[in-house]
Design an enzyme around this catalytic site. Structure first.
Site, short mmCIF file in Angstrom:
data_model
loop_
_atom_site.label_atom_id
_atom_site.label_comp_id
_atom_site.label_asym_id
_atom_site.label_seq_id
_atom_site.Cartn_x
_atom_site.Cartn_y
_atom_site.Cartn_z
N ARG A 60 6.29 -5.79 -10.34
CA ARG A 60 4.87 -6.07 -10.19
C ARG A 60 4.62 -7.54 -10.50
O ARG A 60 5.19 -8.08 -11.46
CB ARG A 60 4.03 -5.19 -11.12
CG ARG A 60 4.12 -3.71 -10.77
CD ARG A 60 3.30 -2.82 -11.69
NE ARG A 60 3.58 -1.42 -11.44
CZ ARG A 60 3.14 -0.42 -12.19
NH1 ARG A 60 2.38 -0.68 -13.25
NH2 ARG A 60 3.45 0.83 -11.90
N HIS A 81 8.21 13.33 -11.09
CA HIS A 81 7.13 13.96 -10.30
C HIS A 81 7.47 15.42 -10.08
O HIS A 81 8.58 15.75 -9.66
CB HIS A 81 6.94 13.24 -8.97
CG HIS A 81 6.47 11.83 -9.12
ND1 HIS A 81 7.35 10.77 -9.21
CD2 HIS A 81 5.22 11.31 -9.26
CE1 HIS A 81 6.66 9.65 -9.38
NE2 HIS A 81 5.38 9.95 -9.41
N LYS A 93 -5.98 13.02 -16.01
CA LYS A 93 -4.69 12.77 -16.65
C LYS A 93 -4.81 12.94 -18.15
O LYS A 93 -5.88 12.80 -18.73
CB LYS A 93 -4.19 11.35 -16.33
CG LYS A 93 -5.10 10.24 -16.84
CD LYS A 93 -4.55 8.87 -16.45
CE LYS A 93 -5.53 7.77 -16.89
NZ LYS A 93 -5.03 6.42 -16.58
N HIS A 152 2.32 13.47 -11.75
CA HIS A 152 3.03 12.24 -12.11
C HIS A 152 3.25 12.28 -13.62
O HIS A 152 2.29 12.49 -14.37
CB HIS A 152 2.20 11.00 -11.80
CG HIS A 152 1.74 10.89 -10.38
ND1 HIS A 152 2.21 9.92 -9.52
CD2 HIS A 152 0.83 11.60 -9.67
CE1 HIS A 152 1.62 10.03 -8.35
NE2 HIS A 152 0.78 11.05 -8.41
N CYS A 196 6.26 6.83 -6.81
CA CYS A 196 5.73 8.10 -6.30
C CYS A 196 5.80 8.27 -4.78
O CYS A 196 6.21 9.35 -4.31
CB CYS A 196 4.32 8.35 -6.83
SG CYS A 196 3.40 6.91 -7.34
N GLN A 209 11.19 2.47 -14.84
CA GLN A 209 10.38 3.56 -15.37
C GLN A 209 11.21 4.82 -15.55
O GLN A 209 12.09 5.10 -14.73
CB GLN A 209 9.22 3.88 -14.42
CG GLN A 209 8.15 2.82 -14.34
CD GLN A 209 7.03 3.24 -13.39
OE1 GLN A 209 7.30 3.72 -12.30
NE2 GLN A 209 5.80 3.05 -13.80
N ASP A 218 10.57 7.75 -14.65
CA ASP A 218 9.53 8.34 -13.81
C ASP A 218 9.91 9.77 -13.41
O ASP A 218 11.08 10.08 -13.20
CB ASP A 218 9.35 7.49 -12.55
CG ASP A 218 7.91 7.45 -12.09
OD1 ASP A 218 7.10 8.21 -12.65
OD2 ASP A 218 7.60 6.67 -11.19
#
Length: 640
Positions: A362, A384, A464, A510, A333, A380, A382
């Site tokens: 991670r 946005h 969320k 997100h 992000c 991911q 991912d």
């Protein structure tokens, strides 16, 4: 003289204080037999709890979800009692309820064996037959510390020392065993209907690798023996579907010590990965996402500004170069905001949807790593979206449609929806939170979806929606999410020119559908038991000759299928055709195409499926057309 209001609105009045169990008896003998505890004005109490004032009461029975949790908590205490009777020198530590069961951690001079676990379970059954009453008492904190130290229970004493000094503690006693617990518990050990111990594991005290390694015994408990048997069958089925075992059989990937928590993709596994990524790219293009790619190694100062360093620094891989501190990105992000910030944006540019198959790392604890399900290096899907406050609801509604389309194509139709709302510690005004929570709730309602609210479970920056899937054996996997963020765009100086000419901070949504590719593929393997739908299968067809005479035709047919975009291989080994068919059936290949002299003469193949169905003879062009049509439909069911 309490008046008790029941869930149906009816009331019962009594001349004196009554217990929850007394109320249940007053309603009916059947309810009394099933009663475990009760909820009074939103708080749970033991069945023996006396009601002295006017209250709202809901009785917790064996067959309710709350009742099953109480059975499991009581089963953890029962297991601890059995351990103490069989191994008096063992010290008890912590024994919580977990999904589908419970565990308890013990400190003991030697490792427990499977035979020990059998003996513990046998003693638990004996204690259940004794139907020992379970009694609650209250003790001042200082007295409780001394009480457990005198018993030799150092870990319990340490737990109590961490509790505020002005609190009294509740203890639960059953026969010769007493334990610290908030409760509630079942009225007696005989109220535990079905329990089984499942496995042994190690666990560090308080989850800290610097502390002693304890021994963890897992168990499961249910409302009746039928439910327990069904659970055991699910566990056996899950073991059979373990993605790590199937991956070895199908040659999909491996993980080794030289790269802990990172995946070595083999050809077939990487084919599945590429099919999924190409599919997601296609779906995102249809919905006006702009695909980007951002650096993996980023100056640590960005993570400090975004707020991630304060919360995730221990989970981040960092290094120093040229006197600067860098970190491998744990998420995408902050980098996406850097892309947004290039060039001044107008309200006309919103909503702006950015997507990335972002490579993240991670530093997960080594003990938590588990095949594809928990890794250190992952990608991911991912995305946005930068939008105005007025656009939140419509963007979320469109995302829900997107998510449903994707899940359906992968063979998932049972979706669970949860809305997590504002936590105590949060950023942003109550007005912003009101708007965001309402927009998410309205989006779910507009789609006529049933959803559950999780009060206080939202992120510190915004609420969320979490999307969870049920797989083919009933397990629930939390996958997709869409989160409203008021905080990070402002932290990282994102702004746009509003219609009135003022500068405003965009709202950032997100979103993820698959989560990580690695975990999603692990779930897919187990959901389909390696029998992927045709469009996902790494090898969609295999052509097998009966004798060497058909080798040339088999290779020619293979090339024709390949040119049509079909993932096909040929098996021209000098082996019996029955052997080849069995081998490729075990490899879960959807279509098995056999070539003999007759097929060569007719430019055809004999078609079988991995389920054993004989589809007869088809020309090469016909099988190409059949596979192409099935591919285009992305059928979620396996070929049959």
């Amino acid at each position: 003289m309490p008046t008790i209001t029941l869930p149906d609105g009816s009331q019962r009045s009594y001349d004196q204080a009554v217990s929850i169990l007394d109320v249940a008896r007053d309603i009916g003998a059947g309810l009394a037999r099933a009663t475990l505890a009760g909820t009074i004005d939103g708080k749970q109490y033991d069945a023996s709890h006396l009601i002295e004032d006017d209250v709202e009461l809901s009785i917790i029975t064996t067959n309710s979800p709350e009742g099953v949790d109480i059975i499991r908590h009581s089963s953890a205490h029962l297991m601890a009692q059995a351990v103490k009777q069989l191994f008096p020198e063992a010290q008890v530590t912590i024994g919580p309820v977990i999904e589908d069961g419970f565990f308890y951690d013990f400190s003991y001079e030697r490792a427990f064996t499977p035979e020990d676990v059998e003996a513990i379970e046998k003693r638990m059954q004996e204690l259940i037959k004794q139907d020992i009453p379970i009694e609650r008492s209250v003790m001042p904190r200082a007295q409780a510390i001394k009480f457990f130290r005198d018993m030799g229970e150092a870990y319990k004493a340490e737990i109590i020392e961490s509790i505020p000094s002005d609190e009294d503690l509740s203890l639960y006693k059953q026969g010769d065993f007493i334990d610290l617990c908030r409760g509630p518990h079942v009225p007696s050990t005989g109220k535990i209907p079905a329990v089984k111990l499942t496995k042994l594991a190690g666990a560090y005290w308080r989850g800290d690798s610097n502390n002693e390694m304890l021994q963890r015994i897992y168990g499961t408990a249910w409302e009746n023996k039928k439910a327990l048997k069904a659970y055991i069958r699910r566990i056996e089925e899950a073991e059979k579907r373990d993605h790590r075992k199937i991956a070895r059989k199908l040659d999909l990937f491996h993980i080794q010590d030289e790269a802990p928590g990172q995946v070595f993709w083999h050809d077939k596994g990487w084919t599945i990965y590429q099919v999924i990524s190409q599919y997601m790219r296609e779906q995102q293009r249809l919905r006006d996402y702009k695909e980007i790619n951002t650096p993996e190694l980023v100056d640590f100062s960005l993570w400090e500004r975004s707020g991630h360093a304060a919360k995730y620094s221990e989970d981040m891989f960092s290094l120093e170069s040229d006197g600067r501190q860098f970190a491998l990105k744990p998420m995408n992000c902050p980098c996406h905001i850097q892309v947004f910030n290039q060039g001044l944006k107008s309200y006309r540019d919103l909503p702006l949807r950015l997507a990335e198959f972002g490579s993240c790392h991670r530093n997960e604890m080594s003990g938590a790593l588990h095949g594809l399900m928990r890794v250190r290096g992952f990608v991911q899907d991912d995305g946005h979206t930068f939008c105005t406050e007025d656009q939140i609801q419509s963007e979320v509604a469109e995302f829900i449609d997107f998510l449903h389309d994707v899940y359906r194509d992968f063979g998932f139709t049972d979706v669970i929806y949860r809305l997590s709302t504002r936590p105590e510690n949060r950023v942003g005004s109550d007005e912003d939170w009101d708007k965001a929570e309402k927009a998410l709730a309205d989006a779910l309602d507009t789609k006529q979806l049933e959803w559950e609210e999780l009060p206080g479970e939202g992120a510190f920056y915004g609420p969320k929606i979490e999307f969870s899937l049920k797989d083919s054996i009933g397990r629930v996997w939390q996958l997709g999410t869409i989160q409203v963020d008021f905080s990070m765009p402002a932290r990282l100086d994102a702004e746009y020119v509003a219609e009135d000419g003022s500068r405003k901070v965009p709202v950032m949504l997100h979103r993820a559908i698959l989560g990580s590719f690695e975990r999603f593929i692990g779930i897919l393997i187990e959901h389909h038991e390696g029998k992927f739908p045709l469009w996902l299968s790494p090898v969609q067809a295999v052509i097998m000759n009966i004798t060497d005479k058909q080798s040339g035709f088999a290779k020619e047919a293979e090339n024709r299928l390949k040119k049509s975009g079909i993932r096909v291989v040929s098996d021209l080994r000098n082996e019996k055709i029955g052997f080849k068919i069995r081998e490729h059936t075990l490899q879960r290949i959807p279509y098995l195409l056999v070539v003999g002299d007759r097929e060569v003469e007719k430019d055809s193949v004999a078609v079988r499926t991995r389920s054993g169905e004989d589809l007869g003879t088809m020309t090469v062009d016909e099988i190409i057309q059949k596979i192409a049509q099935e591919n285009s439909r992305r059928e979620s069911q396996v070929a049959s």
